[in-house]
Design a protein around this motif. Sequence first.
Motif, PDB file in Angstrom:
ATOM      1  N   ASP A 141       0.723  -1.191  -0.061  1.00  8.39           N
ATOM      2  CA  ASP A 141       0.113  -0.078  -0.148  1.00  8.39           C
ATOM      3  C   ASP A 141       0.720   1.190  -0.034  1.00  8.39           C
ATOM      4  N   VAL A 142       0.119   2.489  -0.259  1.00 13.14           N
ATOM      5  CA  VAL A 142       0.983   3.482  -0.425  1.00 13.14           C
ATOM      6  C   VAL A 142       1.678   3.987   0.883  1.00 13.14           C
ATOM      7  N   GLN A 143       1.351   3.566   2.224  1.00 11.35           N
ATOM      8  CA  GLN A 143       2.112   4.029   3.503  1.00 11.35           C
ATOM      9  C   GLN A 143       3.450   3.156   3.261  1.00 11.35           C
ATOM     10  N   GLN A 144       3.130   1.718   2.971  1.00  9.86           N
ATOM     11  CA  GLN A 144       4.418   0.848   3.049  1.00  9.86           C
ATOM     12  C   GLN A 144       5.523   1.468   1.862  1.00  9.86           C
ATOM     13  N   ILE A 145       5.022   1.912   0.627  1.00 10.07           N
ATOM     14  CA  ILE A 145       5.952   2.332  -0.305  1.00 10.07           C
ATOM     15  C   ILE A 145       6.691   3.598   0.184  1.00 10.07           C
ATOM     16  N   ILE A 146       6.005   4.456   0.788  1.00 10.17           N
ATOM     17  CA  ILE A 146       6.781   5.791   1.324  1.00 10.17           C
ATOM     18  C   ILE A 146       7.796   5.405   2.516  1.00 10.17           C
ATOM     19  N   ASP A 147       7.211   4.553   3.531  1.00 10.89           N
ATOM     20  CA  ASP A 147       8.287   4.044   4.479  1.00 10.89           C
ATOM     21  C   ASP A 147       9.427   3.520   3.996  1.00 10.89           C
ATOM     22  N   LYS A 148       9.194   2.639   2.994  1.00 11.72           N
ATOM     23  CA  LYS A 148      10.312   1.970   2.534  1.00 11.72           C
ATOM     24  C   LYS A 148      11.419   3.030   1.702  1.00 11.72           C
ATOM     25  N   ALA A 149      10.715   3.969   1.089  1.00 15.41           N
ATOM     26  CA  ALA A 149      11.415   4.863   0.139  1.00 15.41           C
ATOM     27  C   ALA A 149      12.327   5.771   1.337  1.00 15.41           C
ATOM     28  N   ILE A 150      11.377   6.139   2.453  1.00 14.23           N
ATOM     29  CA  ILE A 150      12.404   7.125   3.618  1.00 14.23           C
ATOM     30  C   ILE A 150      13.681   6.416   4.074  1.00 14.23           C
TER      31      ILE A 150
ATOM     32  N   TYR B 106       8.122   1.337 -11.874  1.00 12.00           N
ATOM     33  CA  TYR B 106       7.715   2.501 -10.927  1.00 12.00           C
ATOM     34  C   TYR B 106       6.353   2.433 -10.082  1.00 12.00           C
ATOM     35  N   TYR B 107       6.347   2.856  -8.833  1.00 12.13           N
ATOM     36  CA  TYR B 107       4.973   3.111  -7.966  1.00 12.13           C
ATOM     37  C   TYR B 107       4.789   4.706  -8.421  1.00 12.13           C
ATOM     38  N   LYS B 108       3.711   4.920  -8.744  1.00 11.67           N
ATOM     39  CA  LYS B 108       3.286   6.298  -9.218  1.00 11.67           C
ATOM     40  C   LYS B 108       2.580   6.699  -8.208  1.00 11.67           C
ATOM     41  N   VAL B 109       2.707   7.824  -7.234  1.00 12.61           N
ATOM     42  CA  VAL B 109       2.157   8.540  -6.133  1.00 12.61           C
ATOM     43  C   VAL B 109       1.729   9.736  -6.159  1.00 12.61           C
ATOM     44  N   LYS B 110       0.555  10.019  -5.769  1.00 10.08           N
ATOM     45  CA  LYS B 110       0.102  11.439  -5.611  1.00 10.08           C
ATOM     46  C   LYS B 110       0.023  12.024  -4.216  1.00 10.08           C
ATOM     47  N   VAL B 111       0.474  13.085  -4.121  1.00 10.65           N
ATOM     48  CA  VAL B 111       0.549  13.792  -2.877  1.00 10.65           C
ATOM     49  C   VAL B 111       0.020  15.344  -2.856  1.00 10.65           C
TER      50      VAL B 111
ATOM     51  N   ALA C 225      12.343  -1.325  -7.565  1.00 11.41           N
ATOM     52  CA  ALA C 225      13.532  -2.202  -7.061  1.00 11.41           C
ATOM     53  C   ALA C 225      14.198  -1.557  -5.808  1.00 11.41           C
ATOM     54  N   SER C 226      14.506  -0.280  -5.961  1.00 12.56           N
ATOM     55  CA  SER C 226      15.118   0.551  -5.030  1.00 12.56           C
ATOM     56  C   SER C 226      14.314   1.479  -3.891  1.00 12.56           C
ATOM     57  N   PHE C 227      13.159   1.567  -4.317  1.00  8.51           N
ATOM     58  CA  PHE C 227      12.114   2.570  -3.806  1.00  8.51           C
ATOM     59  C   PHE C 227      12.476   3.913  -3.573  1.00  8.51           C
TER      60      PHE C 227
END
Length: 248
Positions: A25-34, A143-148, A170-172
């Motif tokens: 989910d989007v929260q998991q993606i952001i957490d992994k990116a950070i 890519y995951y495409k995320v709107k903010v 792959a890298s987030f």
Amino acid sequence: MKKIILFFLASCIIACNENQADKLDVQQIIDKAIEASGGIHHEDSNVSFSFRDKQYVAQIENGKKILKRITYTDSLKIIDIKKHNSFQRFFNDSLISIPDSIANRYSNSVNSVHYFARLPFGLNDPAVHKELIGEVEVNGASYYKVKVTFDENDGGDDFDDIYIYWFNKASFKPDFLAYEFHVNGGGIRFRQAFNERYINEIRFVDYNNYKANNKKVDIYKIDSLFANNALELLSKIELKDIKVEEAN
């Protein structure tokens, strides 16, 4: 025959469950990116860098973040200081009184440079709304495409701007970002990260900054324009003299 059908159905259910388990989910993606960009090191580090002949300093004092911009002229050292709900400007060591409207503009300017320099750190702030809007390919990578978007309260003067981030599956890491703004006639910008480096565990990048010649371009399709070389390179966003130190 029934056994074959039951086996087929069971296999389908298992495969579907595995596919669901693989989806983030989007929260998991952001957490992994950070995490991939420095994680907790952002929270306990003082950072300074130079950008377009100005020095920017982010400090943590007593658990609170203080953002500074320092400008040197022939005779003055101008220090702009932004705390959560306040802004101050100093000429050398003297506090200067400025109208609230100008102070607000300076405060937003200081915050904006610090914000972009530390991305994706900041995307878990309370005022941020995140939405996964798709999974796409850009230049052969997935890519995951995320709107903010942002709350009106605590979202700043530009709360109604729209941001799109492309997080490498792959890298987030956010390899691209775009934003649609409305001040000064409005427009859309698309940024491509380059010159990645880690300094004391924190990731920094520079950006190729592109613009769309047509203001009616759909921001949700701007990645296709980039892939087709249909954007104009406007400038380069480059950070220099970066220093990262552990906060006291």
